[in-house]
Design an enzyme around this catalytic site. Structure first.
Site, PDB file in Angstrom:
ATOM      1  N   HIS A 118      -9.777  41.195 -21.407  1.00 19.44           N
ATOM      2  CA  HIS A 118      -8.610  40.342 -21.656  1.00 19.44           C
ATOM      3  C   HIS A 118      -9.032  38.887 -21.828  1.00 19.44           C
ATOM      4  O   HIS A 118      -8.603  37.998 -21.080  1.00 19.44           O
ATOM      5  CB  HIS A 118      -7.599  40.488 -20.516  1.00 19.44           C
ATOM      6  CG  HIS A 118      -7.083  41.878 -20.361  1.00 19.44           C
ATOM      7  ND1 HIS A 118      -7.630  42.786 -19.471  1.00 19.44           N
ATOM      8  CD2 HIS A 118      -6.085  42.538 -21.002  1.00 19.44           C
ATOM      9  CE1 HIS A 118      -6.980  43.936 -19.554  1.00 19.44           C
ATOM     10  NE2 HIS A 118      -6.044  43.815 -20.481  1.00 19.44           N
ATOM     11  N   HIS A 171      -9.913  39.070 -27.486  1.00 23.23           N
ATOM     12  CA  HIS A 171      -8.831  40.056 -27.472  1.00 23.23           C
ATOM     13  C   HIS A 171      -7.518  39.410 -27.922  1.00 23.23           C
ATOM     14  O   HIS A 171      -6.769  39.983 -28.719  1.00 23.23           O
ATOM     15  CB  HIS A 171      -8.692  40.630 -26.061  1.00 23.23           C
ATOM     16  CG  HIS A 171      -7.422  41.381 -25.827  1.00 23.23           C
ATOM     17  ND1 HIS A 171      -7.137  42.593 -26.431  1.00 23.23           N
ATOM     18  CD2 HIS A 171      -6.341  41.101 -25.042  1.00 23.23           C
ATOM     19  CE1 HIS A 171      -5.947  43.021 -26.028  1.00 23.23           C
ATOM     20  NE2 HIS A 171      -5.447  42.135 -25.194  1.00 23.23           N
ATOM     21  N   HIS A 215      -0.496  36.210 -24.680  1.00 24.61           N
ATOM     22  CA  HIS A 215       0.000  37.289 -23.814  1.00 24.61           C
ATOM     23  C   HIS A 215      -0.897  37.647 -22.637  1.00 24.61           C
ATOM     24  O   HIS A 215      -0.459  38.318 -21.700  1.00 24.61           O
ATOM     25  CB  HIS A 215       0.272  38.545 -24.653  1.00 24.61           C
ATOM     26  CG  HIS A 215      -0.961  39.356 -24.959  1.00 24.61           C
ATOM     27  ND1 HIS A 215      -1.844  39.019 -25.963  1.00 24.61           N
ATOM     28  CD2 HIS A 215      -1.462  40.475 -24.391  1.00 24.61           C
ATOM     29  CE1 HIS A 215      -2.822  39.897 -26.000  1.00 24.61           C
ATOM     30  NE2 HIS A 215      -2.624  40.795 -25.055  1.00 24.61           N
ATOM     31  N   ASP A 216      -2.147  37.196 -22.628  1.00 23.83           N
ATOM     32  CA  ASP A 216      -3.043  37.474 -21.491  1.00 23.83           C
ATOM     33  C   ASP A 216      -3.650  36.193 -20.923  1.00 23.83           C
ATOM     34  O   ASP A 216      -4.732  36.228 -20.325  1.00 23.83           O
ATOM     35  CB  ASP A 216      -4.156  38.434 -21.914  1.00 23.83           C
ATOM     36  CG  ASP A 216      -3.755  39.897 -21.796  1.00 23.83           C
ATOM     37  OD1 ASP A 216      -2.887  40.210 -20.950  1.00 23.83           O
ATOM     38  OD2 ASP A 216      -4.285  40.731 -22.555  1.00 23.83           O
TER      39      ASP A 216
END
Length: 289
Positions: A111, A115, A151-152
């Site tokens: 992550h 990514h 998102h991470d």
């Protein structure tokens, strides 16, 4: 002064969506460290027309460019799509936001920023090259793109079960979707920082709507919600106006996509790259962890 006041108004609006206790907790765990606020120049190379065209495809190979290239490519997604111009994103703000987002990803095995770029580019490709893009407004598209890249954020390489089981600060702070809530709050913290708010030119109502789209998209990445969401999606498709031929075509596409995804995941596993994929359960279903 006008820009500062406008930015503070947006920040004030967002903060009042949290309770006082929640805001105090966030100030301890989410405030940006000084290292992330230190200016860092973005590569000045301009994206080629060929790169912009490749980015609009879901077949783009994210490993074909280096780290500096990912920043140039990500900026191109906002400029080539017209999002930067339409939503009046200041070039310096866009560059500063991109650098801060990249630096907010930890050096974990999966992550990480690579990514995030991979997911962001794929989402961009889907929105720009498929019919799906016709069903979203530009504000929804830019919100989804921001969410995909964010998102991470600050992922620690753990999962929600770990955070809850060991009562980590994050596990105690969020009762559900622990990491996803943290990623979203980190995304808003970055956006609320002066000089990095690429949505600062939006009217208040549009700004709040964009934040809602970002929140919904990031929270939807919780794998604990995956099967419930998939079931809801399937019900929507089954109840839609698709005729028999269209449903048959969708089923074939689902099988092809599932098998293609499985083949890619198997190659990643063989190369020693960790991923969520476990195995195929059927032509249209896969097991993820």
């Amino acid at each position: 002064l006008a820009r500062s006041a406008h930015s503070l108004t947006h920040t004030h609006t967002h903060i009042h969506t949290h309770t006082l206790t929640h805001s105090l907790s966030l100030s301890l765990s989410l405030s940006l460290p000084p290292s992330l606020l230190t200016p860092l120049p973005l590569p000045t190379n301009q994206p080629t027309r060929e790169l912009c065209q490749r980015l609009r495809s879901i077949t783009f190979d994210p490993l074909s460019i280096d780290v500096d290239g990912t920043l140039i490519a990500t900026r191109a997604m906002f400029t080539d799509s017209g999002f930067a111009k339409k939503f009046r994103m200041r070039p310096d703000d866009l560059s500063a936001w991109l650098v801060c987002v990249k630096r907010s990803y930890r050096d974990v095995r999966y992550h990480n920023w690579k990514h995030a770029f991979n997911v962001g580019q794929f989402v961009y490709g889907v929105l720009m090259s498929s019919e799906l893009g016709k069903y979203f407004t530009d504000l929804e598209k830019v919100g989804i793109l921001i969410a995909a890249l964010s998102h991470d954020l600050d992922h620690r390489g753990t999962n929600n079960t770990f955070e809850k089981k060991y009562s980590t600060p994050l596990g105690d702070l969020y009762s559900t979707s622990t990491l996803e809530h943290h990623h979203f709050d980190r995304a808003v913290t970055i956006l609320s920082t002066e000089g990095q708010n690429i949505l600062s030119a939006l009217p208040s109502r549009q700004y709040e709507e964009a934040i809602r789209h970002i929140e919904a998209a990031i929270l939807a990445t919780d794998l604990g919600r995956h099967f419930a969401t998939r079931k809801e999606y399937k019900e929507l498709v089954d109840k839609s106006a698709f005729d028999g031929k269209k449903k048959e075509a969708l089923a074939r596409k689902g099988a092809v996509n599932n098998q293609f995804n499985a083949a890619i995941m198997e190659k990643l596993k063989a190369a020693g790259i960790p991923c969520h994929f476990e195995k195929m359960l059927s032509p249209v279903e896969s097991l993820v962890k």
